[in-house]
Design an enzyme around this catalytic site. Structure first.
Site, PDB file in Angstrom:
ATOM      1  N   THR A 156       0.875  -1.180   0.000  1.00  7.83           N
ATOM      2  CA  THR A 156       0.000   0.000   0.000  1.00  7.83           C
ATOM      3  C   THR A 156       0.911   1.229   0.000  1.00  7.83           C
ATOM      4  OG1 THR A 156      -0.242  -0.150   2.412  1.00  7.83           O
ATOM      5  CG2 THR A 156      -1.994  -1.103   1.070  1.00  7.83           C
ATOM      6  N   LYS A 182       3.932  -6.970   4.147  1.00  5.90           N
ATOM      7  CA  LYS A 182       3.672  -5.551   3.862  1.00  5.90           C
ATOM      8  C   LYS A 182       3.295  -4.838   5.152  1.00  5.90           C
ATOM      9  CE  LYS A 182       0.326  -3.471   3.758  1.00  5.90           C
ATOM     10  NZ  LYS A 182      -0.878  -2.644   3.868  1.00  5.90           N
ATOM     11  N   THR A 193      -2.672  -2.152   7.641  1.00  4.25           N
ATOM     12  CA  THR A 193      -2.419  -3.527   7.979  1.00  4.25           C
ATOM     13  C   THR A 193      -0.992  -3.982   7.833  1.00  4.25           C
ATOM     14  OG1 THR A 193      -4.606  -3.987   7.355  1.00  4.25           O
ATOM     15  CG2 THR A 193      -3.102  -5.834   7.283  1.00  4.25           C
ATOM     16  N   GLU A 278       7.302   4.226   8.345  1.00  8.79           N
ATOM     17  CA  GLU A 278       7.026   5.592   7.896  1.00  8.79           C
ATOM     18  C   GLU A 278       8.022   6.580   8.473  1.00  8.79           C
ATOM     19  OE1 GLU A 278       2.467   6.146   7.468  1.00  8.79           O
ATOM     20  OE2 GLU A 278       2.962   5.357   9.428  1.00  8.79           O
ATOM     21  N   ASN A 402       1.545  11.247   8.243  1.00  5.19           N
ATOM     22  CA  ASN A 402       0.294  10.938   8.928  1.00  5.19           C
ATOM     23  C   ASN A 402      -0.617  12.138   9.131  1.00  5.19           C
ATOM     24  OD1 ASN A 402       0.214   8.038   9.547  1.00  5.19           O
ATOM     25  ND2 ASN A 402       2.242   8.523  10.346  1.00  5.19           N
ATOM     26  N   SER A 407      -6.408  11.774   0.745  1.00  6.52           N
ATOM     27  CA  SER A 407      -6.736  12.326  -0.575  1.00  6.52           C
ATOM     28  C   SER A 407      -6.624  11.252  -1.618  1.00  6.52           C
ATOM     29  CB  SER A 407      -5.800  13.485  -0.889  1.00  6.52           C
ATOM     30  OG  SER A 407      -4.460  13.040  -0.791  1.00  6.52           O
TER      31      SER A 407
END
Lengths: 407, 407
Positions: A156, A182, A193, A278, A402, A407
């Site tokens: 993702t 992932k 997830t 992230e 975050n 969008s």
């Protein structure tokens, strides 16, 4: 900006006899992205799974648990990205069931022999027309030599596909273990997830595989954290096809050797998620040793790994011992004697007797902190239990990712 | 960038008969900063306190607990900023004791009648020469009309002084309650601590005051979070001087009226800490209603309040319901029926039956999220318990503040 992320090529990923993978671009959320994966398993494959403990668990997780419990023999998996089918009530459950039924019909198996998985936006319904229209293409692509595409198909907001493959010789034969994962935090826009799938051509009885899956998960996917947010869809599945002709039974040396390799594959897959976390700029191993029991070891490791202050200090390459000591202190472990604790940054002994080690210099700490990969080792001197948790730092980039409006 | 922080002036802060405050610039860490506060209490004052649960608790916290346990009658408090005297071993303990002894000598009281407090850098020793040299000046400044200066004297990286003062009529007399607090996250450079002090001229017996302090703390300073990091030095003290001539006893209507006002003072002081939280741009009240018990109510409220994903969504003014639902789901409450939960953003009913409310529109959610002050109300429909936790959002500025190298 993944941290020490290894180069992964399609050629490194050994096919697993009895496992075919096929993908499609179903346009579930975005055009021009592989977003649908079908895995077909040979008959006699044993399958076991562990799932999120989040009370808001997604519809596909409920269906997976139900289908596994029926023990009809799992013959296929179907994974979509773009929509998590979580927080979707009765319709969500019906959509997950319908996905299984449609795939089962096309593969000539029973509905309950299919496991469904979804990852992506939560509180939205699956675009069933697109998803179902994508199934024939995914089935058409089915082939054993397709793990790299599969790793891409489940991404993702991951920046890199995640896959690990190993082989081990047992009883004169080559046993293959290949897996994909992932996840990158529970992220914009609610991309939640963590998913992990490992297949092997070894033969393992259902009861043994169930035990193994729990143990392996505990020391891999259940030992990582990016932001402490447990998703609604987390799933980890092990599939054993028996196609190698080698059957492994708990209690034997061969089984142990195999289990160790399986653990390595799972741990590396889990670590790849952290390395691609992230905004991550550092990869940290939080090792707690000589705890009274596993629970307190993991509790302290997670307390340190979740502390925003520890994570921002690592981001800044700041050997800020006080924050680590404080996080140990508030982990909630009863009768913790802080004067008995030793803390190391890699090999540097930084804290002892409730304070800074007398020989420690800031320059030593700084040298370790400047690295991209750091081990914090906490020795409690209370018993023989230990735990390791892997995590990443907390950067401006994390907030940017975050805080970005959906969008 | 404090959120809806009220204007506080020296004139608003009513003196409390029997409480004198004096400050000094002792140069403990920085020059030209009030960094030493002495509070002198009239004889017969009852004093009660609650302290950090962090196992790495600071030397002054240990000394406070010891001196309170001796029940000799507390006559003075001494607070320094700049150095937390935490993680400092035996010397740290000796320094805290010595501070009490020196102040006691100058005030003509016993060592055990003094409570010491420190906040600032941890793992460093108190500069005793500077600290002790500052005591005479602080004593010289002692006066009742000095609360505003006291609020300034305990600031570390707080951007604004924090104080609340209220009066209530009881038995035809005016009872005064005035308090100060400090704290802004557990912060650079390990500036750790939440401190809170409230004084009143009411008379309250020791046993009643002990009960009251725990209850009041639970619904104020123990109901806030900025980053989930519990400091090594957190302390909250209530002092009742008896100087008003009014004695209040548990079980009476007057006592209840007084306790409610005291709760308001404490809650507002605690909220000021959140409003001035590091990098805060939003003030959020997380209200959990109809829980089975207080523990699960608070657990869910803190789960939402601590989630980095919820906090970054609020920073972005993003009505990201999925993150709130997920945080409720992973709070670890057993047998939580997610289909029975209702969630509101202010008065907007956003989630029901495990998903989005059918009448909810993104525009409604957005309108609430654009405000600086937002209530998230979570109704569990399991029982009659409830809890409220106050927190702030998670911004780029938080990372900047905390990633900044100690200097």
């Amino acid at each position: 900006m993944a941290v020490n992320f290894p180069t992964i090529t399609a050629e490194q990923l050994h096919p697993v006899a009895g496992v075919e993978l096929g993908f499609a671009q179903a346009g579930i959320r975005k055009a021009d992205k592989k977003d649908l994966l079908v895995i077909r398993l040979a008959p006699q494959t044993t399958v076991s799974g562990v799932f999120t403990t989040n009370a808001f668990c997604a519809a596909p997780v409920r269906v997976c648990k139900n289908h596994l419990a029926q023990r009809r023999g799992i013959r296929a998996l179907v994974v979509n990205t773009g929509c998590a089918n979580a927080g979707t009530g009765a319709l969500g459950l019906a959509n997950a069931e319908r996905t299984c039924a449609e795939l089962a019909k096309q593969l000539g198996i029973d509905d309950t022999q299919v496991l469904p998985f979804s990852t992506g936006v939560i509180l939205e319904h699956l675009p069933m027309d697109n998803l179902l229209a994508g199934l024939p293409a995914a089935i058409e692509h089915l082939k054993e030599d397709n793990w790299y595409n599969a790793a891409q198909a489940i991404m993702t907001t991951d920046t890199l596909p995640k896959a690990v493959s190993k082989q081990i010789q047992i009883q004169g034969k080559t046993i293959t273990l290949t897996g994909i994962s992932k996840g990158a935090g529970m992220i914009k826009p609610n991309m939640a997830t963590m998913l992990g799938y490992i297949a092997t051509d070894a033969g393992i009885a259902q009861a043994d595989l169930d035990d193994l899956t729990k143990t392996i998960a505990d020391r891999s996917f259940n030992s990582i954290t990016i932001d402490g947010d447990t998703s609604t869809n987390d799933s980890f599945i092990i599939m054993a096809t028996h196609q190698s002709g080698v059957t492994l039974t708990q209690g034997t040396a061969d089984y142990t050797a195999f289990a160790n390799t399986l653990q390595q594959v799972a741990t590396e897959l889990a670590q790849l998620i952290v390395r691609d976390g992230e905004g991550a700029t550092k990869f940290m191993s939080i090792v707690v040793e000589r705890a009274e029991n596993d629970n307190e070891a993991k509790r302290i490791a997670y307390s340190v790994a979740h502390s925003p202050l520890v994570k921002t200090a690592f981001y800044a390459s700041d050997p800020n011992l006080g924050r680590i000591l404080a996080a140990i202190g508030y982990a909630g472990v009863k009768d913790l004697d802080v004067d008995a604790i030793d803390v190391y940054l890699d090999d540097v002994h930084v804290a002892t007797a409730g304070g800074r080690h007398p020989d420690y210099t800031e320059a030593q700490g700084q040298a370790v902190m400047n690295q991209a990969e750091i081990t914090v080792r906490i020795v409690l001197h209370r018993g023989e239990a230990h735990a390791t948790v892997w995590t990443c730092d907390f950067s401006h980039e994390y907030v940017t990712i975050n805080a970005d409006y959906r969008s």
